[in-house]
Each structure stands twice: as C-alpha cells, then as structure tokens.
Design an enzyme around this catalytic site. Structure first.
Site, PDB file in Angstrom:
ATOM      1  N   ASP A 171      -6.602  -7.217  -6.163  1.00  0.00           N
ATOM      2  CA  ASP A 171      -6.195  -7.967  -4.960  1.00  0.00           C
ATOM      3  C   ASP A 171      -7.340  -8.901  -4.556  1.00  0.00           C
ATOM      4  O   ASP A 171      -7.987  -8.694  -3.529  1.00  0.00           O
ATOM      5  CB  ASP A 171      -5.847  -6.993  -3.837  1.00  0.00           C
ATOM      6  CG  ASP A 171      -5.300  -7.700  -2.601  1.00  0.00           C
ATOM      7  OD1 ASP A 171      -4.815  -8.845  -2.734  1.00  0.00           O
ATOM      8  OD2 ASP A 171      -5.369  -7.110  -1.505  1.00  0.00           O
ATOM      9  N   ASP A 187     -16.313  -3.817  -4.523  1.00  0.00           N
ATOM     10  CA  ASP A 187     -16.345  -5.108  -3.847  1.00  0.00           C
ATOM     11  C   ASP A 187     -17.761  -5.677  -3.980  1.00  0.00           C
ATOM     12  O   ASP A 187     -18.742  -4.910  -4.013  1.00  0.00           O
ATOM     13  CB  ASP A 187     -15.968  -4.977  -2.367  1.00  0.00           C
ATOM     14  CG  ASP A 187     -15.475  -6.288  -1.768  1.00  0.00           C
ATOM     15  OD1 ASP A 187     -14.254  -6.414  -1.546  1.00  0.00           O
ATOM     16  OD2 ASP A 187     -16.310  -7.191  -1.548  1.00  0.00           O
ATOM     17  N   SER A 188     -17.868  -6.996  -4.047  1.00  0.00           N
ATOM     18  CA  SER A 188     -19.189  -7.619  -4.158  1.00  0.00           C
ATOM     19  C   SER A 188     -19.919  -7.673  -2.828  1.00  0.00           C
ATOM     20  O   SER A 188     -21.108  -7.973  -2.774  1.00  0.00           O
ATOM     21  CB  SER A 188     -19.054  -9.039  -4.725  1.00  0.00           C
ATOM     22  OG  SER A 188     -18.264  -9.843  -3.863  1.00  0.00           O
ATOM     23  N   CYS A 205      -3.025 -14.311  -3.435  1.00  0.00           N
ATOM     24  CA  CYS A 205      -2.750 -14.731  -2.059  1.00  0.00           C
ATOM     25  C   CYS A 205      -3.015 -16.227  -1.892  1.00  0.00           C
ATOM     26  O   CYS A 205      -3.127 -16.723  -0.774  1.00  0.00           O
ATOM     27  CB  CYS A 205      -3.584 -13.936  -1.060  1.00  0.00           C
ATOM     28  SG  CYS A 205      -5.367 -14.164  -1.256  1.00  0.00           S
ATOM     29  N   PHE A 234     -11.829  -5.468  -5.511  1.00  0.00           N
ATOM     30  CA  PHE A 234     -11.821  -6.333  -4.324  1.00  0.00           C
ATOM     31  C   PHE A 234     -11.308  -5.519  -3.127  1.00  0.00           C
ATOM     32  O   PHE A 234     -10.397  -5.935  -2.409  1.00  0.00           O
ATOM     33  CB  PHE A 234     -10.944  -7.575  -4.544  1.00  0.00           C
ATOM     34  CG  PHE A 234     -11.204  -8.299  -5.837  1.00  0.00           C
ATOM     35  CD1 PHE A 234     -12.233  -9.214  -5.939  1.00  0.00           C
ATOM     36  CD2 PHE A 234     -10.416  -8.060  -6.963  1.00  0.00           C
ATOM     37  CE1 PHE A 234     -12.483  -9.883  -7.135  1.00  0.00           C
ATOM     38  CE2 PHE A 234     -10.645  -8.720  -8.155  1.00  0.00           C
ATOM     39  CZ  PHE A 234     -11.686  -9.640  -8.241  1.00  0.00           C
ATOM     40  N   ARG A 265       0.835  -1.202   0.000  1.00  0.00           N
ATOM     41  CA  ARG A 265       0.000   0.000   0.000  1.00  0.00           C
ATOM     42  C   ARG A 265       0.873   1.257   0.000  1.00  0.00           C
ATOM     43  O   ARG A 265       0.567   2.248  -0.674  1.00  0.00           O
ATOM     44  CB  ARG A 265      -0.946  -0.003   1.207  1.00  0.00           C
ATOM     45  CG  ARG A 265      -2.095  -0.990   1.086  1.00  0.00           C
ATOM     46  CD  ARG A 265      -3.112  -0.797   2.182  1.00  0.00           C
ATOM     47  NE  ARG A 265      -2.732  -1.412   3.446  1.00  0.00           N
ATOM     48  CZ  ARG A 265      -3.163  -2.590   3.871  1.00  0.00           C
ATOM     49  NH1 ARG A 265      -3.989  -3.301   3.119  1.00  0.00           N
ATOM     50  NH2 ARG A 265      -2.798  -3.062   5.040  1.00  0.00           N
TER      51      ARG A 265
END
Length: 389
Positions: A293, A246-247, A333, A224, A208
């Site tokens: 991400d 984002d969902s 990830c 995301f 970040r």
C-alpha cells in the site's frame, strides 16, 4: 460577485456538471479577482453557468454550485448536512463499532477542495484549495452546528496541502489531546499534528476488514505500513506473525504504539524502519500474505510513466518472494493511475515473475469517499487481492 467569462463553446463540460473550469477555457476575468475569491462563471454571451472558487493554475475554478446563489452560512450548512445525512444512511456516523469516518470528500460531496475526517469527538479539516482555506472559519462554525453533540473539537491541518500559503495548523474550535479513535472495534492513535493526510487513512477500512478474513495462520508482511492499520487487523485475524515495514521512523513508532494499544505484549509483531525495495530483496520466501500500500507514485500526469514502472517493479518483487499459495493485497492511490493502468502494471509484474496468479477481489475506496458521478477523476483508490501459486 465578480465574473469569469468562458470562451465560446467551452461550457460543455459544465453543462454536464463537471466541477472544474480549466484555465484554457477562460476568455476573460474581471479586474480585481484574487486567488480564493468566489466568482460567477458565465458563457461567452453572458449566461450564468456556475459559482466557484477561483485559483491560479490549470484548474482555475472549482465549482461549488450550478445554482446562482450566495455562498453563505446557509450554503455551507446545507452541504455539510447533506454529507452527514449520507454517512448516517450508510451506517458510518453513529456506528456502535467505529467512530472514525470521512465526513466530506471534496468533489464527491460537492465541496471541492475540502476534506473533513471525524475521529471520535474531533473533526480534522483540511483545505486543498485557497478558497476553502479562506472560508475555514465559516465552515468550522457550521460544522459544529450541523454535527451537534457528535463532535466537540475542530482541528485545521493544511500545512502540507497548501505549503505555499504557510497556513497554521491548530484548533478552530475546542481543543483536545485525546487522539485515540476506534475502527471496527480496534483502537488507534491519530497523529493529526504531524501525521500524513488527516492523521490516519480511513479509506482502507473495508479493505483492512477483508484482510482480517485471510490472515489466520499466515505470515504477514505489511509494506508501507504507516500507522499499522493492516497489521493489527491481521493480528486480530489470527496471523502467525506480522512484520510491518516503513521508511519513516515516526511511522514505525506509531505502528508499534497502535499494535501495543490493541495487543499489549504480543510477540507476533515486529516493525522495521527500512526502504521497501531493500527489505524485499532479503525477505524471499518468508511470507504468505503481503500488503503493498505505497504512497502515490504519480501526483500528476507527467509522472505516470515512471509510476507504472514503479508499480511493476514493486509487485514483481512481491511475486518473486511470496510463498506458493500466498495472497497479495496490492494498491494504488494515485489518481492519475486508472484501474486499467494499475491492472496492466500488476499483470506485467506477474508475467515477469513467472507466477500463476488469480484475481480474488477488485478493491476500491469505501462509501464515505464517494465519487461524484459527473467527476470520475474522484475514483483514486484501486486494489487487487491476488492468489499466487
């Protein structure tokens, strides 16, 4: 202490200090051993190898120590002190600009199955094995002792990591509703009650900060977004606009709260609750800095093929719609996705999109998420920063 005996020759990986015993390596198990029990592991001829937590499944024993010692309060205190010493040495514990960091990172801190993140005066503890769950109160007591005045509360959060056991989340020590933490001078809410993982992704702290350096004057899309970490770093970096997607409606709400906490009334930010692929379909040309991400696309090897297809498709969409001269931060990830797997998926995506792409940075997890040199599987976070012509 009851014993697990290995098949002949199956101790080789343990002699190289790999901290897992697989079920196929076991010759016999003493009667009465139950999941979560602490057991001694011995060779086929009875020689001591290790002590660890037993659990049914492919990974049958997670090794706590290769010394024949008792797993008691002094053991937990020693391991926790070692973890704290490293965070002090690298300047994360007691930092003047951050009070959020990972204190214990499973195998990386020789405590497989245990995660502890610190947010201000609260430590959030999470078990990923039944053995650590059963030892949670002893560990919490030693954590309070080792950390001293650094923490005042210990919150236990394992409902999502051990759902078949139905553990209750809650405070093991203290109790607080002060859930604002600080990272590099920026504030954020930590949802340790209902949020993913321990409530925030501290593993992206350094990435970040890097993004902040590239954000000035750019139109930023944070896909995301979860709690919006990349978004408010981009805003501090001088982004022209920042869109967070984002969902999850809860994630979008938390992102908006975090942006407002740091930049009240700032009109540069807007959040959208929408599927990532649907959003990318209609966003062509609108952005010149994009962050991808996503959550883990593959949580086991059987899902690897589909995961790589997913990473390729996602990155292809980003390459197709990003402005010339744009910068893409893209991550995986998924532990079973290696650096080479991920890089090949992104390479394929760039070729399919027919864009000229250069690698600026190759990213990874930060120092408070250490990789045990004998356990390379612990290297889970992979990232690339790409310049797209």
């Amino acid at each position: 202490m009851k014993q697990i005996r290995l098949r002949r020759g199956k101790e080789e990986s343990l002699l190289r200090f790999h901290p897992w015993v697989f079920s196929g390596a076991i010759q016999s198990i003493d009667e009465g051993i139950e999941e979560g029990d602490i057991v001694r592991v011995v060779t086929s001829d009875g020689r001591f190898i290790a002590v660890g937590h037993y659990q049914e499944g492919s990974i049958a024993v997670r090794v706590l120590t290769f010394s024949d010692v008792a797993i008691d309060d002094s053991f937990w205190a020693s391991r926790l002190q070692s973890a704290l010493n490293m965070r002090v040495a690298i300047g994360l514990a007691d930092s003047p600009v951050s009070n959020a960091y990972r204190l214990v990172h499973g195998e990386g801190d020789l405590l497989p199955g245990l995660i502890i993140d610190v947010y201000g005066k609260t430590a959030v503890m999470q078990a990923h094995s039944i053995g650590m769950h059963l030892c949670r109160k002893e560990i919490a007591a030693q954590l309070v002792s080792v950390m001293g005045q650094r923490i005042e509360h210990v919150y236990y959060k394992s409902e999502t990591t051990l759902p078949y056991m139905e553990p209750e989340n809650g405070f093991l020590y203290g109790g607080s509703d002060d859930n604002i933490a600080i990272e590099n001078g920026l504030k954020f809410y930590v949802d340790w009650l209902r949020g993913q993982k321990t409530g925030f992704f501290v593993d992206q702290r350094e990435n970040r900060s890097l993004l902040e350096q590239y954000a000035h004057g750019r139109r930023v899309l944070n896909m995301f977004c979860y709690t919006g970490g990349f978004s408010f770093y981009a805003m501090r970096g001088g982004a022209a606009l920042v869109h967070s997607v984002d969902s999850s409606a809860k994630a979008v709400e938390l992102t908006n709260r975090n942006v407002e906490l740091n930049f009240p009334g700032d009109q540069r930010h807007q959040a959208f609750c929408e599927d990532a692929f649907k959003f990318l379909e209609k966003a062509e040309g609108a952005y010149d800095l994009i962050i991808l991400d996503p959550p883990a696309f593959a949580k086991h090897r059987g899902a690897l093929h589909n995961a790589l297809k997913g990473y390729t498709r996602l990155n292809q969409k980003a390459f197709q719609m990003i402005q010339p001269g744009g910068i893409l931060f893209t991550f995986s990830c998924s532990q079973v996705v290696t650096k080479d797997h991920f890089r090949n998926a992104v390479f394929t995506a760039a070729a399919l999109a027919r864009r000229k792409v250069r690698i600026l940075h190759q990213l990874h997890q930060p120092a408070d998420h250490p990789v045990n040199i004998y356990h390379p599987e612990g290297e889970y976070l992979k990232g690339l920063v790409l310049y797209v012509e």
